[in-house]
Design a protein around this motif. Structure first.
Motif, PDB file in Angstrom:
ATOM      1  N   UNK A   1      42.904  30.959  48.974  1.00 52.52           N
ATOM      2  CA  UNK A   1      43.648  30.447  47.956  1.00 52.52           C
ATOM      3  C   UNK A   1      44.800  31.238  47.694  1.00 52.52           C
ATOM      4  N   UNK A   2      45.174  31.588  46.202  1.00 50.47           N
ATOM      5  CA  UNK A   2      46.074  32.455  45.776  1.00 50.47           C
ATOM      6  C   UNK A   2      47.601  32.450  46.432  1.00 50.47           C
ATOM      7  N   UNK A   3      48.200  33.121  46.581  1.00 54.17           N
ATOM      8  CA  UNK A   3      49.647  33.220  47.030  1.00 54.17           C
ATOM      9  C   UNK A   3      49.732  32.285  48.462  1.00 54.17           C
ATOM     10  N   UNK A   4      48.866  32.436  49.079  1.00 54.18           N
ATOM     11  CA  UNK A   4      48.670  31.509  50.457  1.00 54.18           C
ATOM     12  C   UNK A   4      48.679  29.814  50.017  1.00 54.18           C
ATOM     13  N   UNK A   5      48.200  29.623  49.292  1.00 54.97           N
ATOM     14  CA  UNK A   5      48.066  28.282  48.648  1.00 54.97           C
ATOM     15  C   UNK A   5      49.299  27.864  48.017  1.00 54.97           C
ATOM     16  N   UNK A   6      49.757  29.077  47.050  1.00 49.70           N
ATOM     17  CA  UNK A   6      51.075  28.673  46.421  1.00 49.70           C
ATOM     18  C   UNK A   6      52.142  28.684  47.225  1.00 49.70           C
ATOM     19  N   UNK A   7      52.248  29.168  48.414  1.00 49.37           N
ATOM     20  CA  UNK A   7      53.278  28.828  49.391  1.00 49.37           C
ATOM     21  C   UNK A   7      53.402  27.702  50.169  1.00 49.37           C
TER      22      UNK A   7
ATOM     23  N   UNK B   1      54.777  25.314  47.962  1.00 48.12           N
ATOM     24  CA  UNK B   1      56.168  25.595  47.637  1.00 48.12           C
ATOM     25  C   UNK B   1      56.951  24.897  48.723  1.00 48.12           C
ATOM     26  N   UNK B   2      56.541  24.890  49.889  1.00 49.58           N
ATOM     27  CA  UNK B   2      57.131  24.241  50.945  1.00 49.58           C
ATOM     28  C   UNK B   2      57.374  22.761  50.908  1.00 49.58           C
ATOM     29  N   UNK B   3      56.730  22.271  49.752  1.00 49.97           N
ATOM     30  CA  UNK B   3      56.851  20.616  49.482  1.00 49.97           C
ATOM     31  C   UNK B   3      57.864  20.213  48.430  1.00 49.97           C
ATOM     32  N   UNK B   4      58.276  21.288  47.970  1.00 52.00           N
ATOM     33  CA  UNK B   4      58.966  21.043  46.515  1.00 52.00           C
ATOM     34  C   UNK B   4      60.162  20.352  46.651  1.00 52.00           C
ATOM     35  N   UNK B   5      60.968  20.624  47.798  1.00 48.50           N
ATOM     36  CA  UNK B   5      62.325  20.098  48.089  1.00 48.50           C
ATOM     37  C   UNK B   5      62.384  19.324  49.566  1.00 48.50           C
TER      38      UNK B   5
ATOM     39  N   UNK C   1      52.830  19.666  56.953  1.00 52.92           N
ATOM     40  CA  UNK C   1      53.985  19.681  58.092  1.00 52.92           C
ATOM     41  C   UNK C   1      55.088  19.723  56.854  1.00 52.92           C
ATOM     42  N   UNK C   2      55.991  20.793  56.860  1.00 50.69           N
ATOM     43  CA  UNK C   2      57.036  21.087  55.665  1.00 50.69           C
ATOM     44  C   UNK C   2      58.206  21.111  56.452  1.00 50.69           C
ATOM     45  N   UNK C   3      59.145  21.026  55.284  1.00 51.93           N
ATOM     46  CA  UNK C   3      60.703  21.378  55.969  1.00 51.93           C
ATOM     47  C   UNK C   3      60.901  22.864  55.912  1.00 51.93           C
ATOM     48  N   UNK C   4      61.383  23.427  56.991  1.00 45.45           N
ATOM     49  CA  UNK C   4      61.707  24.916  56.791  1.00 45.45           C
ATOM     50  C   UNK C   4      62.727  25.229  55.711  1.00 45.45           C
ATOM     51  N   UNK C   5      63.639  24.328  55.546  1.00 46.34           N
ATOM     52  CA  UNK C   5      64.803  24.788  54.691  1.00 46.34           C
ATOM     53  C   UNK C   5      64.270  24.621  52.947  1.00 46.34           C
ATOM     54  N   UNK C   6      63.255  23.557  53.017  1.00 46.63           N
ATOM     55  CA  UNK C   6      62.730  23.438  51.700  1.00 46.63           C
ATOM     56  C   UNK C   6      61.911  24.687  51.321  1.00 46.63           C
ATOM     57  N   UNK C   7      61.092  25.242  52.446  1.00 46.39           N
ATOM     58  CA  UNK C   7      60.185  26.411  52.049  1.00 46.39           C
ATOM     59  C   UNK C   7      61.265  27.615  51.838  1.00 46.39           C
ATOM     60  N   UNK C   8      62.559  27.720  52.326  1.00 51.99           N
ATOM     61  CA  UNK C   8      63.355  28.819  51.833  1.00 51.99           C
ATOM     62  C   UNK C   8      63.771  28.495  50.641  1.00 51.99           C
ATOM     63  N   UNK C   9      64.077  27.498  50.242  1.00 46.85           N
ATOM     64  CA  UNK C   9      64.735  27.302  48.740  1.00 46.85           C
ATOM     65  C   UNK C   9      63.493  27.541  47.794  1.00 46.85           C
ATOM     66  N   UNK C  10      62.318  27.190  48.200  1.00 47.38           N
ATOM     67  CA  UNK C  10      61.247  27.469  47.209  1.00 47.38           C
ATOM     68  C   UNK C  10      60.936  28.969  47.036  1.00 47.38           C
ATOM     69  N   UNK C  11      60.757  29.741  48.188  1.00 42.36           N
ATOM     70  CA  UNK C  11      60.527  30.922  48.054  1.00 42.36           C
ATOM     71  C   UNK C  11      61.607  31.903  47.300  1.00 42.36           C
ATOM     72  N   UNK C  12      63.179  31.397  47.667  1.00 43.48           N
ATOM     73  CA  UNK C  12      64.155  31.845  46.745  1.00 43.48           C
ATOM     74  C   UNK C  12      63.555  32.014  45.251  1.00 43.48           C
ATOM     75  N   UNK C  13      63.038  30.845  44.756  1.00 47.86           N
ATOM     76  CA  UNK C  13      62.811  30.635  43.348  1.00 47.86           C
ATOM     77  C   UNK C  13      61.605  31.693  42.655  1.00 47.86           C
TER      78      UNK C  13
END
Length: 391
Positions: free
Chosen positions: A68-74, A77-81, A105-117
């Protein structure tokens, strides 16, 4: 020795992959003055710069979520964009194939943008395009890490350090013993292809994977500057051959199959790790540890669940350093379980939590009571014992 700048923090996290991101988020959210160092300009490490865009399962394959926790949050996050979805029915299935479990399966660029936030909201001090080059020590403590970037060569001091470098670079530069393991040639490429098979991100977009865990090349244990260069070039050479063969055979042409994004870092799996106060070993699934700070599943099969001992994050000879991600103290089959994205994020959260607690109390990670880390992890929504999940 050249010194162009010096900065002081409570916690310094080396490596901005998912383990380092989770560690930095956990530490900063607890109020620690935190710095996160990343050698590229992309957060997420192998998940993003390495194009390995499968967030492996958070469940046991039999309907029980264990991480759970931040692992699930990330994962979310990879699905946000970008595209991707959690498989429906994962919680009611039994003996599920990996792609039907709680994974995406997620977009690598989407993951970066979500992590930025997430990182910007946390208040963490971010050091992109910054290379770790050395560590300074006094006795059994790291006092500073030396880095290089466009400002020159400088020092980042901290009370506690998290080594999320993937290759145990902080521990290695600090002179700690770092066991090594054999690697395997693997290289992921994001490509356009009319033939949709394998890890498909969206219509026409998939991963092309060269090599794998049984590949005979690059089985020399450890890591070196020469090996990294050879590894990257060999992976790209194999991919070129793969494309040339497809074009020559008529299976595809250069308009129907071509690369969109090559990995910006080597897709290494095993290099070196810390020699921890405890080493997680094959056959330890379902074993209870008094100091467990999290629970994870085996992504390769259903029904195997592991506890993660706090001691496996602690180098034997460095009292104020914690490891996170694929360089924690695990070996053999246990290393296969702990090196992947969701577990890296989990150990990152545990390491960042412990680092913040130790800095706040002006103690070391080694002296910090593991029960306090467990309590903080549970408060953040993480089960720390298997018994909490399977009454």
């Amino acid at each position: 020795m050249r010194n162009d700048f010096t900065k002081r923090y409570d916690v310094v996290v080396a490596g901005g992959g998912v383990a380092g991101v989770a560690a930095a988020l956990a530490a900063a959210r607890r109020g620690a003055k935190t710095a996160l160092i990343e050698k590229t300009v992309l957060w997420g490490g192998l998940a993003t710069a390495g194009i390995i865009f499968i967030y492996l399962p958070l469940c046991d394959g039999n309907g029980t979520q264990v991480t759970f926790g931040i692992s699930e949050e990330l994962l979310k996050t990879g699905l946000k964009y970008g595209p991707g979805e959690i498989p429906p029915g994962w919680s009611s299935g039994r003996n599920l194939a990996e792609e039907k479990r709680y994974r995406v399966v997620f977009s690598p660029a989407s993951m970066v943008l979500g992590i930025d936030e997430l990182l910007q909201a946390s208040g963490c001090d971010l050091w992109l395009d910054t290379q770790l080059i050395d560590a300074e020590t006094a006795g059994d403590r790291v006092t500073a890490v030396r880095v290089a970037n466009k400002s020159g060569i400088g020092r980042l001091e901290a009370a506690v350090f998290v080594d999320a470098s993937g290759d145990a670079d902080v521990a290695f530069f600090a002179g700690a013993d770092c066991p090594v393991a054999a690697n395997a040639l693997a290289s992921w490429t994001l490509e356009y292809s009319k033939q949709e098979s394998g890890a498909v991100l969206a219509p026409g977009i998939r991963a092309s994977i060269v090599g794998g865990s049984t590949d005979p090349d690059f089985t020399e244990p450890g890591v070196s500057g020469r090996m990294v260069s050879d590894f990257v070039m060999a992976g790209r050479e194999r991919y070129r051959r793969q494309l040339a063969e497809a074009y020559a055979s008529g299976a595809a042409d250069r308009f129907g199959r071509f690369p969109l994004k090559l990995p910006a870092m080597p897709d290494l799996r095993h290099t070196r790790r810390i020699d921890g106060a405890f080493t997680l070993q094959p056959g330890m699934e379902w074993r209870a540890f008094e100091d467990s700070v999290g629970v994870c599943a085996d992504w390769r099969c259903c029904g195997k669940v592991w506890e993660l001992p706090y001691r496996s994050l602690l180098p034997k000879t460095l009292s104020n350093v914690l490891a996170a991600g694929r360089c924690i103290s695990s070996e053999g089959d246990a290393w296969e379980v702990t090196r992947v994205i969701p577990v890296a994020a989990l150990t990152g959260e545990a390491a960042g939590t412990a680092a913040a607690l130790a800095a706040e109390r002006r103690t070391t990670a080694a002296e910090l009571p593991y029960a306090d880390v467990q309590q903080a992890m549970r408060k953040a929504g993480n089960p720390t014992r298997i018994a909490e999940l399977y009454p």
